[in-house]
Design an enzyme around this catalytic site. Structure first.
Site, PDB file in Angstrom:
ATOM      1  N   ASP A 747      39.964  30.880  -5.689  1.00  0.00           N
ATOM      2  CA  ASP A 747      38.833  31.338  -4.889  1.00  0.00           C
ATOM      3  C   ASP A 747      37.531  30.774  -5.461  1.00  0.00           C
ATOM      4  OD1 ASP A 747      38.164  32.824  -7.085  1.00  0.00           O
ATOM      5  OD2 ASP A 747      38.232  34.774  -6.082  1.00  0.00           O
ATOM      6  N   ILE A 748      36.457  30.984  -4.751  1.00  0.00           N
ATOM      7  CA  ILE A 748      35.153  30.433  -5.125  1.00  0.00           C
ATOM      8  C   ILE A 748      34.494  31.354  -6.147  1.00  0.00           C
ATOM      9  CG2 ILE A 748      32.885  29.755  -4.258  1.00  0.00           C
ATOM     10  CD1 ILE A 748      34.203  29.355  -1.523  1.00  0.00           C
ATOM     11  N   GLU A 790      37.151  34.773   0.360  1.00  0.00           N
ATOM     12  CA  GLU A 790      36.988  33.445  -0.241  1.00  0.00           C
ATOM     13  C   GLU A 790      38.243  33.004  -0.979  1.00  0.00           C
ATOM     14  OE1 GLU A 790      35.352  36.317  -3.383  1.00  0.00           O
ATOM     15  OE2 GLU A 790      35.658  36.218  -1.233  1.00  0.00           O
TER      16      GLU A 790
END
Length: 875
Positions: A747-748, A790
């Site tokens: 994920d970010i 995300e």
């Protein structure tokens, strides 16, 4: 994510229920049952409290609540009323509102009469042949708006209601026509058994009262010499006892100009006493009867007006005015019966004169008595023959009976029945020919070098002997060489020639004027009976076609797979229209072209062929948005050269339109030179195309819903649901074949900060850009999905732990160095990865992904922007 999945499941369930409801609608023929079924089921389909169906009344021009689940039925909405329902009806445009009471055209009075004040509503017009005929309305009393999908559901229901209403009206129209034909048969049967005028008038009156429910009518003859009308039958309020009392009364036509116009112009005229231009004398006649409307119908016998059939109506019983064609047919039947009965009475009078002379001339008695007997036999034979012919409604049987009964009236060596087909007479049946099979279907050109042309030009019987026959080119052929005497009689009904009878004899000079007179009297009844038989056959054929069309509609309505739907449509279309081949093209509005997507029984594979709008049969139908019928495609000016190896002769095309929007084109064709299509075939194809367009629209909508169920609408990647469907299969194969499988979760980093700083719109752009970057870095057989928010999941078939770690790190480094473009400028991000590889302890794909997820959180705890493995996380 749970809410999105639930919405998708709900949407699929609604689509399934919608298609089931549409199938049920197409099966229901009774309109009241149809509307009740809609009102009961639509609220359950889109979570509404009430559904109403309103239909326009063509006589009063008001919308009427025909059915509702909880509201009052029978409430009307006049055309000039300001209301949401009338706005939808007039504009032919659907309407959806979250608060109906705040709309400027909301009508509190109508809502009060209906029994409910809706809070939210969605309404769609019911449109038939581009004309609004009603409205479907769905409401809720409480707050909570309907969705765009709910509006599409109501529009789809309205479209299918329109198709069912059209089928119901067509069925009622066919039933009405069959009823009219049965009335004509009953009247013909009644008058065929009448020996004298008194009996004839009584039978006519009784039969008219019983079959047509007429209240008052009269039959008059036209005395041309004295310019007068003579009453023959006058029925008052169904009182048959008044018939004889009023018979014989005369009226001068100079005092009744409207009546004279009917007789001289051979036209049906309807007069209302309230018409300011009505003649005073004619108004007074109506006033004596206490009636306000009269319909005057001329009686036409052998192209001559012999009298008048008058029908009287009050305003409350004026619906009968719509049956003008039926009354014209009845008038002509009555006129022909009067002429035949007068001929019979004339024969009886002649017999009486002869009997008087017999007293003085005994020798002449036997001869005269024999002549009178033969005359009676002829008249009786004529009456019986006419009754037999009139009693059948099958054209083939009627024609055979015509020939059988004709021989009893006028003996002959050979004969034929010829029906007019445009500019030709075609022999449809006959007897006594040496070369019968050759003459069956033989055609005489009209006008042409044949005596048949003389008969149709003069509209009277024609007798020709051998010396006159051979002057005609047609009778110089060997086929007609044995004919020495010829009699031709026209078949006329309702001032229209439908064909002729011909009688042949091998004896020169055989036929006389009396034969022509008898054959003409017989032909009058034959023409009416033959027309009735042909009309009955056409009506039966039309009903059969409607039933076949309805069956096809039921079959295709439930099919949601587009390829299977198109194949079924083409197969059924060829069966319905008795043709060889078919094809369907779908319209691409962005390029204005038609792409051929389905073929049936074609020699050349045109699948995928692109045809510009306006080119060829497909392109012309798309350009004009109208059906086309081509008699010979090989000589048609717009024919495409690419089709030269699979040339059709007869062909038809119909556009596929949905709510006036072009979807595609459907084409059928035939390579047999003898095959021809009619306007009825084109109308049938057009009706089928209308239903096919609806079915294609439903199938395409279903496909869109299916795609929505598998794809993340923001990034275009697979969604979590589709990941588990595909991944579970891959998981089982990897275990069975002992193939490595790795799962990666990433994920970010600090994504919440991006949303808080730049806004969620920019955050969405970051997710979209990241999806494209990642797709460029993975292998073609790897599976990438948006897991939620995300978070992303990557399945790597055949990759062990080290390979999966290397792929993950390559992606991480590339993203770290690649700016992502957004509306707020280029942004740099980093990713945290967790890797897990399939082991024996993993009982399911979910367990493997859970390990990758745990490893990802380990990477974040270690400082982000790194790759962590599940094994390392444990250590």
């Amino acid at each position: 994510m749970t809410t999105e999945l639930e919405n998708i499941d709900r949407r699929i369930q609604q689509m399934t229920a919608l298609n089931y409801l549409v199938m049920e609608i197409s099966k229901i023929r009774d309109l009241d049952s149809l509307f009740w079924h809609v009102a009961e089921n639509v609220p359950r389909l889109i979570d509404a409290e009430d559904c109403s169906v309103l239909l326009i009344d063509p006589e009063t021009d008001v919308l009427t609540f025909r059915t509702a689940k909880t509201r009052n039925i029978g409430v009307v909405v006049p055309r000039d009323t300001v209301s949401i329902l009338m706005s939808v009806f007039k504009s032919k445009t659907p309407r959806r509102t979250a608060d109906a009471t705040q709309e400027p055209d909301y009508n509190f009075e109508i809502a009060e009469q209906a029994g409910i004040h809706p809070k939210t509503l969605v309404a769609a017009p019911i449109i038939l042949d581009d004309q609004a005929i009603g409205v479907v309305e769905v409401i809720n009393k409480k707050q909570g708006g309907f969705t765009e999908f709910d509006e599409e559901v109501v529009k789809t229901i309205a479209t299918h209601i329109a198709a069912s209403v059209e089928n119901g009206w067509l069925y009622e129209s066919s039933q009405r026509r069959l009823n009219e034909l049965s009335i004509l048969v009953e009247i013909n049967r009644a008058i065929s058994t009448s020996y004298d005028l008194e009996t004839l008038f009584e039978n006519i009156s009784k039969t008219l009262i019983e079959t047509t429910q007429l209240q008052e009518f009269s039959v008059s003859s036209w005395d041309r010499e004295n310019d007068q009308i003579v009453i023959m039958v006058d029925c008052i309020q169904k009182d048959i006892t008044q018939l004889i009392k009023r018979r014989g009364k005369r009226y001068s036509l100079k005092d009744y100009p409207l009546t004279k116009k009917v007789l001289e112009n051979r036209e049906i005229i309807t007069m209302n006493t309230r018409d300011p231009g009505a003649n005073l004398n004619e108004v007074r006649l109506l006033a004596k009867r206490k009636k306000t409307i009269i319909m005057m119908v001329p009686m036409v016998v052998r192209n001559n007006v012999t009298g008048l059939f008058e029908i009287y109506f009050s305003v409350n019983h004026s619906k009968g005015l719509q049956n003008a064609n039926l009354y014209q047919a009845i008038a002509n039947q009555i006129g022909a019966a009067i002429e035949n009965t007068r001929l019979h009475e004339e024969s009886r009078k002649q017999a009486s004169i002869l009997e008087k002379r017999v007293q003085d001339r005994t020798k002449e008695l036997e001869a005269l008595a024999e002549a009178e007997r033969k005359q009676r036999e002829l008249a009786e034979t004529l009456r019986e023959a006419g009754a037999i012919v009139a009693s059948t409604l099958d054209p083939g049987s009627a024609i055979n009976e015509i020939l059988n009964q004709l021989a009893r009236v006028v003996p002959y060596d050979s004969a034929s029945v010829q029906l007019l087909n445009e500019n030709e007479l075609v022999i449809v049946a006959g007897g006594g020919w040496i070369e019968y099979k050759q003459l069956q279907g033989y055609r005489f050109r009209i006008p042409g070098p044949n005596p048949n042309t003389i008969v149709l030009n003069q509209l009277r019987p024609v007798i020709l002997n051998y010396e006159d026959l051979i002057k005609h080119e047609e009778f110089q052929k060997a086929t007609h060489g044995a004919i020495r005497s010829w009699l031709g009689v026209p078949l006329i009904t309702q001032d229209m020639v439908i064909g002729m009878l011909t009688l042949d004899s091998t004896q020169n000079g055989y036929f006389k004027d009396e034969h022509a007179s008898l054959a003409s009297a017989f032909a009058d009844q034959v023409a009416v009976a033959l027309e009735q038989a042909i009309l009955f056959q056409k009506t039966q054929a039309a009903l059969t076609e409607r039933d076949a069309l309805r069956a096809i509609m039921v079959e295709i309505t439930g099919e949601l797979e587009l390829p299977q739907l198109l194949n079924t449509v083409m197969t059924k279309a060829c069966e319905l229209l008795n043709t060889m081949s078919a094809e369907i093209g779908l319209y691409h509005p962005d390029r204005e072209v038609i792409e051929i997507v389905a073929l049936y029984n074609q020699e050349v594979d045109f699948i995928g062929k692109i045809i510009p709008v306006g080119k060829g049969l497909v392109g012309q139908a798309a350009l004009k948005k109208a059906p086309l019928l081509i008699e010979d495609y090989s000589t048609w000016e717009h024919a495409l050269p690419e089709y030269k190896d699979s040339v059709w002769y007869a062909s038809m095309a119909a556009p596929l339109t949905y709510h006036q929007r072009l979807i595609g084109v459907m084409v059928v064709g035939d390579k047999r030179p003898s095959k021809t299509f009619t306007q009825s075939d084109l109308e049938l194809l057009t009706m089928l195309a209308h239903q096919v367009a609806i079915a294609i629209e439903n199938a395409q909508l279903f496909q869109k819903v299916q795609v929505l169920a598998t794809i993340d609408d923001l990034t275009g990647l697979l969604n979590r649901r589709e990941l588990f469907r595909i991944g579970t299969e891959l998981f089982e194969i990897s275990i069975e074949e002992d193939i490595p499988l790795s799962a990666v979760m990433f994920d970010i980093d600090l994504f919440k900060l991006i949303n808080d700083t730049y806004g969620h719109s920019t955050g969405d752009q970051v997710l979209q850009e990241l999806a494209e970057v990642c797709l460029e870095q993975i292998r073609t057989h790897d599976i990438l999905c948006r897991y939620g928010g995300e978070e992303f999941t990557l399945l790597l078939p055949g990759a062990d732990f080290e390979t999966a770690r290397q792929i993950s790190d390559r992606i991480r480094q590339h993203v770290e160095q690649t700016p992502l473009k957004t509306d707020r400028g280029d942004l740099m991000i980093t990713l945290s990865f967790g890797v897990a590889t399939l082991e024996q302890r993993h009982a399911s794909l979910a367990a493997l992904i859970d390990d990758a997820d745990a490893a990802m959180y380990l990477a974040k705890n270690l400082g982000r922007n790194r790759v962590a493995g599940y094994i390392k996380a444990k250590g």
